[in-house]
Design a protein around this motif. Structure first.
Motif, PDB file in Angstrom:
ATOM      1  N   UNK A  44       0.848  -1.189   0.000  1.00 40.77           N
ATOM      2  CA  UNK A  44       0.000   0.000   0.000  1.00 40.77           C
ATOM      3  C   UNK A  44       0.888   1.246   0.000  1.00 40.77           C
ATOM      4  N   UNK A  45       0.630   2.235  -0.876  1.00 42.20           N
ATOM      5  CA  UNK A  45       1.336   3.518  -0.774  1.00 42.20           C
ATOM      6  C   UNK A  45       0.681   4.369   0.319  1.00 42.20           C
ATOM      7  N   UNK A  46       1.505   5.001   1.156  1.00 38.85           N
ATOM      8  CA  UNK A  46       0.999   5.706   2.333  1.00 38.85           C
ATOM      9  C   UNK A  46       1.320   7.193   2.293  1.00 38.85           C
ATOM     10  N   UNK A  47       0.398   7.983   2.815  1.00 33.97           N
ATOM     11  CA  UNK A  47       0.639   9.405   3.089  1.00 33.97           C
ATOM     12  C   UNK A  47       0.932   9.521   4.569  1.00 33.97           C
ATOM     13  N   UNK A  48       2.025  10.180   4.917  1.00 30.30           N
ATOM     14  CA  UNK A  48       2.422  10.335   6.316  1.00 30.30           C
ATOM     15  C   UNK A  48       2.016  11.701   6.843  1.00 30.30           C
ATOM     16  N   UNK A  49       1.257  11.691   7.923  1.00 29.18           N
ATOM     17  CA  UNK A  49       0.958  12.916   8.666  1.00 29.18           C
ATOM     18  C   UNK A  49       1.776  12.857   9.949  1.00 29.18           C
ATOM     19  N   UNK A  50       2.821  13.685  10.029  1.00 27.21           N
ATOM     20  CA  UNK A  50       3.691  13.670  11.204  1.00 27.21           C
ATOM     21  C   UNK A  50       3.005  14.331  12.393  1.00 27.21           C
ATOM     22  N   UNK A  51       3.264  13.783  13.568  1.00 24.26           N
ATOM     23  CA  UNK A  51       2.772  14.359  14.814  1.00 24.26           C
ATOM     24  C   UNK A  51       3.932  14.843  15.664  1.00 24.26           C
ATOM     25  N   UNK A  57       7.021  10.207  22.491  1.00 21.59           N
ATOM     26  CA  UNK A  57       5.633  10.576  22.203  1.00 21.59           C
ATOM     27  C   UNK A  57       4.811   9.302  21.959  1.00 21.59           C
ATOM     28  N   UNK A  58       3.608   9.207  22.519  1.00 18.28           N
ATOM     29  CA  UNK A  58       2.810   7.986  22.338  1.00 18.28           C
ATOM     30  C   UNK A  58       2.410   7.753  20.886  1.00 18.28           C
ATOM     31  N   UNK A  59       2.185   8.822  20.141  1.00 21.33           N
ATOM     32  CA  UNK A  59       1.869   8.734  18.718  1.00 21.33           C
ATOM     33  C   UNK A  59       2.863   9.601  17.943  1.00 21.33           C
ATOM     34  N   UNK A  60       3.620   9.002  17.050  1.00 21.17           N
ATOM     35  CA  UNK A  60       4.621   9.750  16.274  1.00 21.17           C
ATOM     36  C   UNK A  60       4.027  10.314  14.989  1.00 21.17           C
ATOM     37  N   UNK A  61       2.923   9.755  14.548  1.00 24.35           N
ATOM     38  CA  UNK A  61       2.305  10.205  13.312  1.00 24.35           C
ATOM     39  C   UNK A  61       1.185   9.273  12.913  1.00 24.35           C
ATOM     40  N   UNK A  62       0.607   9.560  11.760  1.00 28.00           N
ATOM     41  CA  UNK A  62      -0.461   8.725  11.213  1.00 28.00           C
ATOM     42  C   UNK A  62      -0.138   8.411   9.756  1.00 28.00           C
ATOM     43  N   UNK A  63      -0.389   7.175   9.359  1.00 25.35           N
ATOM     44  CA  UNK A  63      -0.209   6.750   7.977  1.00 25.35           C
ATOM     45  C   UNK A  63      -1.582   6.542   7.366  1.00 25.35           C
TER      46      UNK A  63
END
Length: 258
Positions: A44-51, A57-63
Motif C-alpha cells: 500500500x502507498x501511504x501518506x504520512x501525517x507527522x505528529x 511521544x505515544x503517537x509519532x504520526x499517522x499513515x
C-alpha cells in the motif's frame, strides 16, 4: 525487526523521513477468521501525517492509505469489524498492525568483497545489505461507503496521495517548464465516485517505530572499502547507490567513534 546497535537508526525524525522517501509499505494483519488467512499482507502507498519526532511521544504520526474492497485482507478486516456490532462503519481494529517499508536499493554481499579478512583468515560469510523501517500501531478502517466520514476520508486520501506522487515522485510541478500534475478531479466525477466505493480507507497510528541501515558498518576499514569498490565495480545504478550508502554509513559510524 532485529536492530543490531551498529545498524540501528535511532532518530525518529530520520525514520519518518525514510517513510516519506519510500512510501510503499507492506501492511500485515493477524485476524482470526474462518474465511480468510490469519496472517495477510498487502503493498500500500501511504501518506504520512507527522505528529512528533519525540521518541517518547505515544503517537509519532499517522499513515493514511487505502486498499481494494475485494482484497481478501480488506474482507477480513471488514468481517471482524462488522461482527463487533458497533454499526459505525468507521472502526478501530482491536489487533495491532505492522507496516514494513524498505529502501529502493538492496544487494547481496559476496565474501569476495572482503579484501582484508578473506585473504587473512577466510573467516567470512555472505550477507545482504538493505535499509528498512518497521511501524506498529492501531488501524482505523473506513469501510462503510454510506457514511459521510468514509467519503470524506477517502476523498482527502486519494487526492493527497495523487498530489504527493505526481509532484514528489514524478516531478510534475508545473514549474520551470515542467508539466503540471494529474489530479483526481481530471477524471469524471461519476467515475471517481464509483472507484471510491470500491476501496476502503486505513489510517494507522504510529505507536512504535524502528529501523536500520544494514550497510557493512560492522566491518573494519579494509573490508568496508572492499565492499565499496565491489559495488562500484558492478557498474549498475544499484551498485553505485549501494557503494555510496556503505561509504556514508561507514563515515557516520566512524564519526560517532570520535
Amino acid at each position: 525487526m532485529y536492530l543490531r546497535a551498529v545498524h540501528a537508526e535511532n532518530s525518529t525524525k530520520a525514520l519518518l523521513e525514510f517513510i516519506k522517501s519510500n512510501p510503499l509499505g507492506v501492511i500485515t494483519t493477524a485476524i482470526s477468521s474462518s474465511n480468510f488467512h490469519f496472517i495477510q499482507s498487502s503493498h500500500v502507498p501511504w501518506v504520512l501525517d507527522e505528529v512528533s519526532d519525540d521518541p517518547d511521544a505515544p503517537i509519532k504520526g499517522h499513515l493514511r492509505g487505502h486498499m481494494a474492497r475485494q482484497n481478501p485482507q480488506s474482507k477480513a478486516m471488514i468481517e471482524t469489524l462488522s461482527s463487533s456490532g458497533t454499526g459505525t462503519g468507521t472502526t478501530k481494529l482491536e489487533q495491532e498492525v505492522m507496516i514494513l517499508f524498505t529502501g529502493r536499493h538492496d544487494h547481496y554481499v559476496t565474501p569476495k568483497f572482503y579484501t582484508e579478512t578473506k585473504p587473512a583468515t577466510a573467516k567470512v560469510v555472505p550477507t545482504w545489505n538493505y535499509s528498512a523501517v518497521q511501524v506498529y500501531g492501531k488501524a482505523t478502517v473506513y469501510y462503510d461507503s454510506a457514511k459521510a466520514e468514509t467519503g470524506a476520508y477517502l476523498s482527502k486520501q486519494i487526492r493527497d496521495l495523487s498530489r504527493m506522487c505526481e509532484t514528489g515522485i514524478m516531478g510534475y510541478t508545473g514549474e520551470n517548464g515542467k508539466s503540471g500534475p494529474w489530479a483526481v478531479d481530471d477524471a469524471p466525477e461519476r467515475y471517481v465516485d464509483i472507484m471510491q466505493k470500491n476501496i476502503i480507507g486505513i489510517e494507522v497510528s504510529i505507536e512504535n517505530i524502528g529501523g536500520k541501515h544494514k550497510m557493512s558498518q560492522e566491518l573494519g576499514d579494509g573490508d568496508r572499502q572492499g565492499v565499496i569498490e565491489g559495488f562500484n565495480n558492478l557498474r549498475s545504478e544499484t551498485g553505485v547507490c549501494m557503494a555510496e550508502s556503505v561509504k556514508r554509513r561507514g563515515e557516520m559510524k566512524d564519526a560517532l567513534k570520535g
